[in-house]
Design an enzyme around this catalytic site. Structure first.
Site, PDB file in Angstrom:
ATOM      1  CD  GLU A  44      -2.708   0.945   2.686  1.00  0.00           C
ATOM      2  OE1 GLU A  44      -2.481  -0.005   3.476  1.00  0.00           O
ATOM      3  OE2 GLU A  44      -3.627   1.772   2.868  1.00  0.00           O
ATOM      4  CE  LYS A 126      -7.107   1.512   3.320  1.00  0.00           C
ATOM      5  NZ  LYS A 126      -5.958   2.051   4.097  1.00  0.00           N
ATOM      6  CB  CYS A 162      -5.019  -1.984   3.865  1.00  0.00           C
ATOM      7  SG  CYS A 162      -4.339  -2.335   5.506  1.00  0.00           S
TER       8      CYS A 162
END
Lengths: 586, 586
Positions: A44, A126, A162
């Protein structure tokens, strides 16, 4: 079934160092390509480092990240890596978000991209944003609204970042709806005690929900208070572990997988949470069948003590190196806190780069000075002695200080000494305070709290003892000299700021104190709940009062390695001006 | 048209002091009742204070707030105030939110309630949550999903909390859909330079959108770095100002309004953003017609300088008093920063409670010592002198420090002196640093940065000069002694840490420096944008480099009054470990 060789790069990146991180990606991409990988992934926000905090709100930084991504795609192709799809995290921005009051300036996004054939083949952001604990992602990012899927050698690989795995809904059910054969998640997941177990459970559960193999690539390294422990995991759709990488080590996890062939016609449209499938075909043709070489396996797991110690070493090393320093300076009292800090520092950057100063006063015992010298002998760190007696006398001649003011003066004179040496010679000062004393304010502002980094600020005193014993035993098991003098472990803790002083003059026994603090600080439990757990009401009241009133001291404390869900860092934020005294309730 | 007399209590509350805040509400409710008010309102989170930060996550604190609310309703009725509807902010929790990962523990809400007839007649929670600048409300709160409307004496009053007005959608259009005759918003809106103008524009625009009179009740006071400047505003549905309260003063705004009669049948159902109308009738019968006594009017507006100075005084006073102190200690160098801090302190808590220490070294000029003495004479603060020469000699005999290390030593010896006196006598130390030097790191860690509070940490040096001149002129206009010695204003700024040193040896001229910093720090503009605005590229690079690398020093800095949208506080959070150097880009 088509085969794929994955290269999951469990590595570190540096916040703000876009050029350096680019080099790192190129280097590891060559490494993956040389080993025949068909898909390489990086953590990430690899290109910018993580977390970038308010840098996300600066347009010039977002622009630099986006430009670097495009340049990286081209460079990979120029260097012959155009046929290797590379998944890499970066800082981007939303093209579709209309500006509105309350939205982060410039609509930044926590993005990842797939680089292929010299181009950015796919970008996505994300979807689930964490905004709790150490995370403030609603402050920084606009959520992504697509379900990205790439077809690699005939396999449909769904992508996530994530938090997309941690929260329900979103990309996990969406990956199932998209018919993915593999769900690949890139992460920067900060370390907490026992989080490795939580993470394993999560990944296994999400694989079953997604109905496909799940590859969870973790970052490793340190950034200010955060440590990233690695622990990359790949599990099958039944939740069985296929591969698991070690903690606290950079490594490329190579893995050969048999994966279901992509459907002739990929699903499209909106799926879970309204995510729209964004399907990009990189290569339809499956890999020619080959004998699997990398079949997985689990790295040996660390014991709890080894894990915490590893986090402290990783955090300190990252802080020192990433800030451009080479050496550290520690005031050595002969006590266990500074001894443990010294041992961690020696393990992190080598004894030659660790400088200790013994700063005796009139109240320092002979055995304290001896214990500091013994520590130096055992570890090989550099030791010098500077008596603070002349400075103390000069102050006392001008200011008539008594009691606590006099005790604090000694501690502050040591702070000034350390900072003077640091400014002159260029080491960074380490503050030796532990979480127990930080909680109850048993430290001197601008005295023992002086330092650029506090390696054990999130470690309770009872854990300090445990880690010291563990480190010594570990050394013995290897046939090495245990670093910490037995006497530093065995003697009663004392600040030695007045004759015969011991910590228990002012504080409860550490085993009780730490259990109460753990409920109050780490778990936010109230006075009544703590008493109900079996602790003496008067004692609980006293501990809570001390903690309630020490907030201002913690604001002056340097950062240090985070090892629990809630330490004294950005995961626990309390007003300084605050009349709530939990200790006085009920 | 029915009449209503509003009592808008523009007052302060104390974070965590639920019992004390309860007393404050009762006292002001009596005040409103005695003046014939038909509806009394108190600011956002009045019962707990604002912002409570992580206290919101502690169940015992939420429980205490909720219990206090119920007790307050009963007590108001017991004291004969049951017929006066009281709108009061508190910390509550959602009863309907199901626990889920990522949601704040215990589902706390930023609530307000209407107390009437001894009961809690209506509860609601803030719908729009701010999560930018100094706000972290997604971390703490679950949003409210109702459009609360109370019928008071035949008038339908729609209710809102702070951000509900700032963001589009939600309760403003919902109030129109609900057919409200008055929209009442309770607020805790932190001060920023020029925010009063923004706020006025907002309130006028929202009144037109809501299609009814809008009453905007603001909190006044200070909490850590935040100042609440008051500035309560009532505007008609055409946006015309009916009443406007002063800044920085506690006051009950009483106002008689003619308002449209409530519809016979109140609208119901879901309106804007899916908010469900929650209509509660307290009293259908309009007030008997009476001659309006409180017809509004605007308090005189402050000049920009007076406003900033007022914010500094309010912030410092609140910090000292709310933390239970009575006096402050300031190192007086004779320079303008410490002189302005002293003037602010004298205005905030009185000269008798302000203690100054002159701490000359070998490099201190005679005029510096004279200027400190002159400041004491003009303001009446208490002054003493402690030479740091003996301590300096004692250190230099042990440690051979040179250059910056030697300069910093002097600054740190002053810090130790201040802390010794503070510990012995009980004052809190004020740090004199301004925003310009804080930005570029022109200060000594644990030296001049020592202190519990930095009153001017969000004030650029050029503004320091302006405020000093303004304060002196203001005194002269009143026929009082100007507090700040003319020489402190006129002489070139110097740290006096080596012979003949002046700030411009190390820094650009402050007028250029401050304009560049304002673009970089307050407005997050990048290097290229700043150069494009007409500044020399090399100079910009230098300033940005200095600012990029001083982050670690700012972490050790005490809190201080916030006066800009982005200072060095929780509204500007940058990684310490950070390789991004804006100054080196482009």
């Amino acid at each position: 079934m088509p085969q794929l060789r994955l290269a999951l790069n469990q590595i570190d990146s540096r916040v703000g160092d876009i050029a350096g991180n680019t080099e790192t990606v190129v280097r590891w991409a060559h490494h993956a390509s040389a080993r025949g990988a068909h898909l390489a992934a990086f953590p990430e926000m690899m290109l910018t480092g993580y977390p970038v905090e308010d840098l996300a709100l600066r347009a010039s930084f977002v622009d630099a990240s986006r430009a670097a991504l495009v340049a990286l795609a081209k460079r990979l192709a120029d260097e012959g890596l155009g046929e290797l799809p590379v998944v890499v995290g970066y800082l981007g921005r939303s093209e579709s978000a209309r500006p509105r009051f309350g939205q982060p300036a410039g609509a930044p996004q926590n993005c990842a991209a797939v680089l292929y054939g010299g181009e950015v083949a796919l970008r996505f952001a994300k979807h689930h944003l964490p905004n709790y604990g150490v995370f403030d992602e609603f402050r920084y990012f606009v959520p992504g609204d697509t379900m990205p899927v790439i077809r690699v050698r005939g396999v449909d690989v769904a992508l996530a970042i994530c938090e997309d795995l941690w929260q329900d809904g979103g990309r996990v059910p969406a990956a199932r709806a998209a018919g993915a054969g593999l769900l690949l998640s890139v992460n920067a997941s900060p370390y907490e005690r026992d989080k490795d177990d939580t993470r394993l459970d999560l990944v296994r559960r999400r694989a079953r929900e997604a109905g496909c193999t799940l590859a969870y690539l973790a970052m490793v390294g340190g950034q200010d208070e955060l440590v990233f422990d690695g622990d990359t995991i790949v599990v099958g759709e039944d939740g069985e572990v296929i591969a698991r990488a070690p903690q606290f080590a950079e490594e490329c996890v190579l893995l050969d997988l048999d994966l279901p062939a992509a459907p002739a016609r990929a699903p499209s449209g909106r799926v879970a949470d309204g995510l729209e499938i964004r399907h990009v075909t990189l290569c339809e043709t499956p890999v020619e069948p080959y004998p699997a070489e990398f079949t997985g396996g689990e790295a040996e797991r660390l014991t709890d003590d080894a894990e915490i110690y590893g986090a402290l070493v990783t955090g300190l090393r990252a802080y020192v190196e990433k800030n451009g320093f080479r050496s550290v300076l520690i005031g050595l009292s002969g006590g266990i806190d500074s001894a443990l800090v010294a041992a961690v520092a020696v393990d992190a950057i080598g004894a030659a780069n660790v400088y200790g100063v013994s700063m005796p006063s009139a109240y320092s015992s002979d055995h304290s000075k001896g214990d500091a010298a013994e520590l130096a002998r055992r570890t090989g760190l550099n030791l010098r002695t500077v008596s603070i007696a002349p400075m103390f006398d000069a102050y006392m001649a001008s200011l008539s200080l008594t009691g606590l003011a006099e005790e604090n003066l000694q501690s502050r004179l040591r702070g000034v000494t350390l900072m003077g040496i640091s400014n002159q010679e260029g080491q960074i000062v380490l503050a030796p305070g532990n979480k127990s004393e930080l909680a109850v304010g048993y430290s001197t502002l601008y005295g023992d709290s002086v330092g650029a980094y506090g390696p054990i600020k999130d470690v309770y005193k009872t854990t300090v003892f445990r880690l010291a014993r563990w480190r010594n035993a570990d050394a013995e098991a290897r046939g090495e000299t245990p670093p910490i003098p037995e006497n530093s472990i065995a003697k009663p803790p004392s600040a030695e700021l007045r004759p015969g002083q011991v910590d228990t003059d002012s504080l409860p026994d550490y085993d009780v104190l730490d259990r109460v603090l753990e409920m109050y600080v780490d778990r936010d439990q109230g006075r009544e709940a703590i008493i109900a757990a079996g602790f003496d009401a008067e004692l609980v009241t006293r501990i809570l009062k001390l903690t309630d009133t020490a907030e201002y001291k913690r604001r002056q404390y340097p950062p240090g390695t985070k090892i629990s869900a809630k330490g004294f860092g950005k995961d626990r934020r309390l007003p300084i001006t605050n009349r709530w005294r939990e200790g006085e309730q009920g």
